[in-house]
Design an enzyme around this catalytic site. Structure first.
Site, short mmCIF file in Angstrom:
data_model
loop_
_atom_site.label_atom_id
_atom_site.label_comp_id
_atom_site.label_asym_id
_atom_site.label_seq_id
_atom_site.Cartn_x
_atom_site.Cartn_y
_atom_site.Cartn_z
N MET A 63 74.53 38.29 87.39
CA MET A 63 75.89 38.49 86.89
C MET A 63 75.86 39.51 85.75
O MET A 63 75.16 39.32 84.77
CB MET A 63 76.43 37.14 86.39
CG MET A 63 77.69 37.24 85.57
SD MET A 63 79.16 37.48 86.56
CE MET A 63 80.41 37.32 85.27
N HIS A 111 74.70 39.74 107.78
CA HIS A 111 75.01 41.09 107.29
C HIS A 111 74.73 42.12 108.38
O HIS A 111 75.51 42.26 109.30
CB HIS A 111 74.23 41.37 106.01
CG HIS A 111 74.70 42.59 105.29
ND1 HIS A 111 76.00 42.74 104.85
CD2 HIS A 111 74.06 43.72 104.92
CE1 HIS A 111 76.14 43.90 104.26
NE2 HIS A 111 74.97 44.53 104.29
N CYS A 156 84.79 42.45 90.47
CA CYS A 156 84.26 41.13 90.78
C CYS A 156 84.34 40.71 92.24
O CYS A 156 83.52 39.92 92.72
CB CYS A 156 84.98 40.06 89.95
SG CYS A 156 85.24 40.50 88.22
N CYS A 183 81.39 40.68 94.95
CA CYS A 183 80.36 39.63 94.92
C CYS A 183 80.94 38.23 95.14
O CYS A 183 80.35 37.42 95.85
CB CYS A 183 79.62 39.65 93.58
SG CYS A 183 78.38 40.95 93.45
N HIS A 184 82.06 37.95 94.49
CA HIS A 184 82.60 36.58 94.51
C HIS A 184 83.60 36.35 95.63
O HIS A 184 83.97 35.20 95.89
CB HIS A 184 83.25 36.26 93.16
CG HIS A 184 82.30 36.26 92.01
ND1 HIS A 184 81.41 35.24 91.78
CD2 HIS A 184 82.07 37.20 91.04
CE1 HIS A 184 80.69 35.53 90.69
NE2 HIS A 184 81.07 36.70 90.24
N HIS A 202 67.34 43.25 104.20
CA HIS A 202 68.37 44.27 104.42
C HIS A 202 67.76 45.37 105.28
O HIS A 202 67.33 46.41 104.78
CB HIS A 202 68.87 44.83 103.10
CG HIS A 202 70.16 45.59 103.24
ND1 HIS A 202 70.23 46.83 103.85
CD2 HIS A 202 71.43 45.28 102.88
CE1 HIS A 202 71.48 47.25 103.83
NE2 HIS A 202 72.24 46.33 103.26
#
Length: 574
Positions: free
Chosen positions: A119, A358, A78, A81-82, A400
């Site tokens: 998710m 990024h 997890c 992402c979080h 990206h």
């Protein structure tokens, strides 16, 4: 902002689940692997046991063993992402003000079934048992355990000068054509392979950190710097009879970026690395990796101006116009211009851009740094000469670009191109404000590609081709091939090259990733990235004919991903 705006309402989630038929494990997909989830959701390299447990009033009781198990699941499944501190990035925030208000039953449903926004359906997919789903729901109602900090003492404890500078060669002792040497990431082996671009043979395999993220060259072209996701940096001397590590250091617990000083008069003087945890960067001696200056990136976000405790350092590039490093701070959306002339009185200019910063690269003049704020769907343009933001350009969904692609558009003049994770478009931004002012910092052309899930786009000054991978597209035929455009006739559409088919590897996902040119610009190399227990390969394409030229197979090529030609990386050719 109301809590219900930040997480799916249970009723809406139930409707979404019913509409996709994801009510049973047999009906559910193994993972709804959207490109963003597949890319960002990699496990963190932080050891779960290092994070201190926090007991939180109002949260369900957990035993010590349950806490340790939940920490391990969160860090592995997890945190990518979080965020380690659950403040949100690609995934939604999961702080206790949200999770405790939503309650245990809501969290169990959310974890079990996932969401249409990406998710994963951890329960119905079979990845987590019913008891583990409940455990994670309880765990999320406690304050997130915080990993330890990592300062100068910790860095110096890992720092090793294997061969001191005075004992290194005074000239190149091997016969490798260093300009056409490739540093290839062997992701799951914890190694890089140095491949001779002329013979297409592996010259050397060097042990490194886990899942090397990038390779960067010193300004002189002698030293190769690689950094793993575990924040271990290896400094490789390419002049040695057998190139190998001459210095190494672990700069944190998780990292992505390393770079060296390139401004005239400071060539090879400094190296810099940015970490995901702790959120900071460190400037090091360019010949020994001795850590000199650590700078935290914690601070306020550019939009809501709220404090963020975990703003991770993404891309770093070396300015050609000033003695500076340009540092992307992901979660706060800030770009830092760090002047390294005087480390004791460090001078830093902070530019407000957009979240979440990024990757990116230079325009063809090497004056303008073009960098993706991928969750804001923007490209930030930094004028490195004037040291200010030149523009924020609206683009497609989740840009990206890797380092992007520079070429002269037949209609609009010099452009820099990006592809996208979240949609099939390829967009060109005008980069010549002097001679094409009407096109500068605007999207001047949009092409449709094979699909979303692109990680890299690439061309070369000597090429008339533009290559776009789609490695994270859920469709197998798309992820195993690349699209190539004729720069002189972009509207004619693309040709599909069946790279994975040419590799002829047998079973496996065989994702095709990251075009990289040789020094002459007449070959382009692709990784066919398979499972770690399956066969992978590198495929070399003749750029002029677009035909297969060579397939590099070797049992040592374990999950090859990134490839970096020494000359092109040294001179920012893309």
């Amino acid at each position: 902002m109301r809590v219900t705006q930040r997480l799916f309402h249970p009723l809406a989630l139930a409707v979404a689940i019913a509409s996709t038929g994801a009510m049973t494990a047999s009906a559910a997909p193994k993972h709804p692997e959207t490109p963003a989830t597949a890319y960002e959701g990699a496990p963190t390299t932080i050891a779960p046991e290092s994070a201190k447990v926090v007991r939180t009033p109002g949260a369900p009781d957990l035993t010590e063993a349950e806490f340790e198990k939940a920490k391990k699941i969160f860090f592995e499944r997890c945190a990518g992402c979080h965020g380690v501190l659950r403040k949100g990035a690609t995934g939604k925030p999961l702080t206790t003000d949200i999770t405790q208000e939503r309650g245990l039953d809501y969290l169990k449903v959310f974890i079990n079934f996932g969401s249409p926004a990406g998710m994963p359906n951890w329960g119905t997919s079979g990845d987590l048992t019913e008891d583990e789903v409940e455990l994670m729901a309880k765990y999320l109602m406690h304050e997130p355990p915080e990993p330890p900090e990592y300062g100068l003492a910790e860095m110096k404890a890992t720092w090793e000068v294997v061969i001191p500078p005075e004992q290194r060669p005074k000239k190149q002792l091997n016969k490798l054509n260093l300009k056409n040497l490739f540093s290839v990431t062997l992701r799951d082996a914890g190694q890089i392979a140095l491949i001779d671009g002329d013979s297409k043979k592996i010259a050397h395999v060097i042990n490194t950190g886990y899942a090397v993220h990038i390779s960067r060259m010193s300004a002189s072209g002698r030293y190769l710097f690689v950094i793993g996701r575990d924040a271990l940096i290896n400094m490789v001397d390419l002049w040695m009879e057998k190139p190998d590590t001459v210095a190494k250091i672990k700069v944190g617990l998780e990292a992505r970026s390393v770079e060296t000083s390139k401004y005239k008069g400071y060539e090879d003087t400094y190296a810099v690395a940015g970490t995901y945890w702790p959120p900071q960067f460190v400037i090091m001696d360019g010949e020994t990796l001795e850590p000199k200056k650590i700078v935290s990136t914690r601070g306020m976000t550019v939009d809501t101006q709220e404090y963020h405790p975990e703003p991770r350092v993404a891309a770093i590039v070396a300015s050609h116009k000033h003695p500076e490093f340009i540092v992307n701070v992901k979660e706060t959306g800030k770009i830092m211009l760090v002047n390294y002339e005087d480390l004791e009185s460090l001078n830093t200019t902070t530019i407000n851009a957009a979240r979440f910063l990024h990757d990116g690269g230079w325009d063809s003049s090497m004056r303008y740094f073009m960098t993706a704020a991928n969750q804001s769907n923007k490209i930030a343009v930094v004028d490195s000469k004037e040291r200010k933001l030149a523009a924020l350009v609206e683009v497609g969904s989740i840009p990206h670009p890797g380092r992007g692609a520079n070429f002269v558009d037949p209609e609009f003049g010099p452009v820099w191109a990006t592809s996208h994770l979240g949609d099939p478009t390829i967009q060109m931004i005008g980069t010549d404000p002097d001679n094409h002012p009407d096109n500068a910092w605007k999207v001047v052309r949009t092409l449709n590609g094979q699909g979303g899930g692109s990680l890299f786009i690439k061309t070369h000054p000597k090429s008339s081709n533009l290559y776009v991978d789609t490695a994270l597209n859920p469709a197998e035929a798309v992820s195993q091939s690349v699209a190539v455009y004729d720069i002189d006739n972009l509207e004619a559409g693309y040709e599909v090259l069946p790279i994975a088919e040419w590799a002829n590897l047998g079973e496996g996902p065989k994702r095709v990733v990251q075009p990289e040119y040789n020094v002459a610009g007449d070959e382009v190399w692709f990784s066919v990235w398979n499972g770690k227990d399956q066969k992978s390969a590198l495929v070399v394409v003749d750029d002029k004919t677009r035909k297969l030229k060579a397939v590099i197979k070797d049992e040592r090529l374990v999950t090859p991903t990134g490839k970096f030609n020494v000359y092109n990386t040294q001179h920012d050719v893309y």
